[in-house]
Design a protein around this motif. Structure first.
Motif, PDB file in Angstrom:
ATOM      1  N   PRO A  83      -1.292  91.527  16.554  1.00  0.00           N
ATOM      2  CA  PRO A  83      -0.775  90.416  15.739  1.00  0.00           C
ATOM      3  C   PRO A  83      -1.834  89.672  14.937  1.00  0.00           C
ATOM      4  CG  PRO A  83      -0.867  89.793  18.050  1.00  0.00           C
ATOM      5  CD  PRO A  83      -1.183  91.261  18.004  1.00  0.00           C
ATOM      6  N   ALA A  84      -3.117  89.880  15.255  1.00  0.00           N
ATOM      7  CA  ALA A  84      -4.156  89.117  14.560  1.00  0.00           C
ATOM      8  C   ALA A  84      -4.181  89.401  13.064  1.00  0.00           C
ATOM      9  CB  ALA A  84      -5.525  89.419  15.173  1.00  0.00           C
ATOM     10  N   ASP A  85      -3.793  90.620  12.652  1.00  0.00           N
ATOM     11  CA  ASP A  85      -3.829  90.931  11.225  1.00  0.00           C
ATOM     12  C   ASP A  85      -2.507  90.639  10.515  1.00  0.00           C
ATOM     13  OD1 ASP A  85      -2.285  92.978  12.227  1.00  0.00           O
ATOM     14  OD2 ASP A  85      -3.668  94.592  11.701  1.00  0.00           O
ATOM     15  N   ASN A  86      -1.649  89.852  11.161  1.00  0.00           N
ATOM     16  CA  ASN A  86      -0.392  89.436  10.529  1.00  0.00           C
ATOM     17  C   ASN A  86      -0.564  88.180   9.688  1.00  0.00           C
ATOM     18  OD1 ASN A  86       0.474  91.455  12.262  1.00  0.00           O
ATOM     19  ND2 ASN A  86       2.361  90.420  12.802  1.00  0.00           N
ATOM     20  N   VAL A  87      -1.772  87.663   9.610  1.00  0.00           N
ATOM     21  CA  VAL A  87      -2.067  86.442   8.849  1.00  0.00           C
ATOM     22  C   VAL A  87      -3.228  86.725   7.904  1.00  0.00           C
ATOM     23  CG1 VAL A  87      -2.759  84.026   8.983  1.00  0.00           C
ATOM     24  CG2 VAL A  87      -1.287  84.989  10.758  1.00  0.00           C
ATOM     25  N   ALA A  88      -3.131  86.239   6.667  1.00  0.00           N
ATOM     26  CA  ALA A  88      -4.200  86.403   5.687  1.00  0.00           C
ATOM     27  C   ALA A  88      -4.369  85.109   4.899  1.00  0.00           C
ATOM     28  CB  ALA A  88      -3.905  87.559   4.737  1.00  0.00           C
ATOM     29  N   THR A 134      -1.901  91.365   3.566  1.00  0.00           N
ATOM     30  CA  THR A 134      -3.021  90.949   2.725  1.00  0.00           C
ATOM     31  C   THR A 134      -2.472  90.178   1.536  1.00  0.00           C
ATOM     32  OG1 THR A 134      -2.958  93.049   1.512  1.00  0.00           O
ATOM     33  CG2 THR A 134      -4.495  92.896   3.362  1.00  0.00           C
ATOM     34  N   VAL A 135      -3.309  89.319   0.955  1.00  0.00           N
ATOM     35  CA  VAL A 135      -2.908  88.557  -0.224  1.00  0.00           C
ATOM     36  C   VAL A 135      -4.067  88.579  -1.217  1.00  0.00           C
ATOM     37  CG1 VAL A 135      -3.624  86.382   0.892  1.00  0.00           C
ATOM     38  CG2 VAL A 135      -2.097  86.314  -1.079  1.00  0.00           C
ATOM     39  N   GLY A 142       5.973  84.821   4.795  1.00  0.00           N
ATOM     40  CA  GLY A 142       5.942  83.500   4.178  1.00  0.00           C
ATOM     41  C   GLY A 142       4.594  83.175   3.578  1.00  0.00           C
ATOM     42  N   LEU A 143       4.605  82.454   2.439  1.00  0.00           N
ATOM     43  CA  LEU A 143       3.378  82.028   1.764  1.00  0.00           C
ATOM     44  C   LEU A 143       3.460  80.525   1.514  1.00  0.00           C
ATOM     45  CD1 LEU A 143       1.453  83.717  -1.086  1.00  0.00           C
ATOM     46  CD2 LEU A 143       2.221  81.370  -1.397  1.00  0.00           C
ATOM     47  N   ASN A 144       2.385  79.809   1.877  1.00  0.00           N
ATOM     48  CA  ASN A 144       2.388  78.369   1.650  1.00  0.00           C
ATOM     49  C   ASN A 144       2.085  78.051   0.195  1.00  0.00           C
ATOM     50  OD1 ASN A 144      -0.554  79.050   2.183  1.00  0.00           O
ATOM     51  ND2 ASN A 144      -0.751  76.888   1.613  1.00  0.00           N
ATOM     52  N   ALA A 168      -6.224  76.530  -0.808  1.00  0.00           N
ATOM     53  CA  ALA A 168      -6.098  77.609   0.166  1.00  0.00           C
ATOM     54  C   ALA A 168      -4.656  78.113   0.174  1.00  0.00           C
ATOM     55  CB  ALA A 168      -6.486  77.127   1.557  1.00  0.00           C
ATOM     56  N   ILE A 169      -4.500  79.404   0.068  1.00  0.00           N
ATOM     57  CA  ILE A 169      -3.174  80.014   0.066  1.00  0.00           C
ATOM     58  C   ILE A 169      -3.100  80.965   1.263  1.00  0.00           C
ATOM     59  CG2 ILE A 169      -1.561  81.485  -1.186  1.00  0.00           C
ATOM     60  CD1 ILE A 169      -2.826  80.488  -3.777  1.00  0.00           C
ATOM     61  N   GLY A 170      -2.292  80.600   2.242  1.00  0.00           N
ATOM     62  CA  GLY A 170      -2.139  81.410   3.442  1.00  0.00           C
ATOM     63  C   GLY A 170      -0.813  82.129   3.439  1.00  0.00           C
ATOM     64  N   VAL A 171      -0.795  83.303   4.062  1.00  0.00           N
ATOM     65  CA  VAL A 171       0.426  84.096   4.138  1.00  0.00           C
ATOM     66  C   VAL A 171       0.500  84.729   5.528  1.00  0.00           C
ATOM     67  CG1 VAL A 171      -0.733  86.111   3.131  1.00  0.00           C
ATOM     68  CG2 VAL A 171       1.756  85.952   3.047  1.00  0.00           C
TER      69      VAL A 171
END
Length: 246
Positions: free
Chosen positions: A234-239, A134-135, A167-169, A219-222
């Protein structure tokens, strides 16, 4: 329907009733419901509920179709059976799959069900760790101000996750001023954690300074992943979060 004979010199007249039953046309059955899947070693067991309507003819078979969400080219496996549950083999361990089910009767095959839950087949004894990321940060940040994003990685187990990369963009219009224990590669700041035990959590922070000219919603993705342990969800590995700049 009535048949009538008026008679002649040799036979007396008569009438009789004839009953005719008209059957409704047979159609293909509806879609099965309540589709669920349980993963095994390169296979999965798919359970479901029969369709509410059989189209006027008994269902003779069901067909299960697999969709591989990790690599579409490795999906498409099918299996048939006369009732729930049905096993699907030939799956790739470590890939994420969902399944749909169709029903067939004498009139044909009906529509596919809604997809099942996602499952990840694995070899017996293979370790797995369910990571979720989560972010959190502010909804807005003014020109020249600073703000901090907090990234949380949780391992729901059952095993220990190893080799965890998070990683965070970095969106345009901001400058990274602090990223404790983080490293920068192009537009990405990443953190490396050697391990994370089951039911444990690790938190990383990243501080940005807003430039004086951008005025847009960034937009900040992690994302996070374990390099050596399979993740069953794996779907909840991205926020993703957003912040209004300016």
């Amino acid at each position: 329907m009535t048949a009538t004979y008026s008679g002649d010199d040799s036979y007396a007249g008569s009438s009789d009733h004839i009953s005719l039953t008209v059957a409704a046309p047979v159609t293909a059955p509806g879609a099965p419901t309540g589709v669920t899947a349980v993963a095994g070693n390169a296979q999965a067991t798919v359970s479901f509920t029969a369709p509410a309507g059989d189209g006027g003819s008994p269902v003779t078979s069901y067909k299960v179709t697999a969709t591989d969400h990790t690599d579409a080219a490795r999906g498409g496996q099918t299996a048939t059976g006369s009732a729930s549950p049905i096993g699907v083999t030939g799956l790739t361990n470590g890939d994420s799959y969902t399944f749909t089910v169709t029903a067939t009767n004498s009139a044909g095959t009906g529509p596919a069900s809604a997809p099942s839950n996602a499952v990840t087949p694995s070899a017996p004894g293979a370790p797995s760790a369910d990571l979720a990321v989560t972010v959190h940060g502010p909804a807005a940040a003014g020109d020249g101000s600073t703000f901090t994003e907090t990234i949380t990685v949780h391992n729901a187990g059952p095993g220990t996750a190893t080799g965890i990369a998070t990683g965070l963009n970095v969106p345009w219009g901001v400058t990274v001023t602090s990223a404790p224990e983080g490293s920068r590669i192009g537009p990405v700041v990443y953190w490396w954690d050697s391990s994370l035990a089951a039911n444990a959590t690790v938190t990383h922070t990243l501080t940005f300074r807003v430039d004086t000219w951008p005025h847009y919603t960034a937009a900040i993705g992690v994302a996070t992943a374990s390099s050596k342990v399979a993740d069953p969800h794996p779907a909840d590995n991205v926020a993703l979060t957003t912040v209004k700049l300016g």
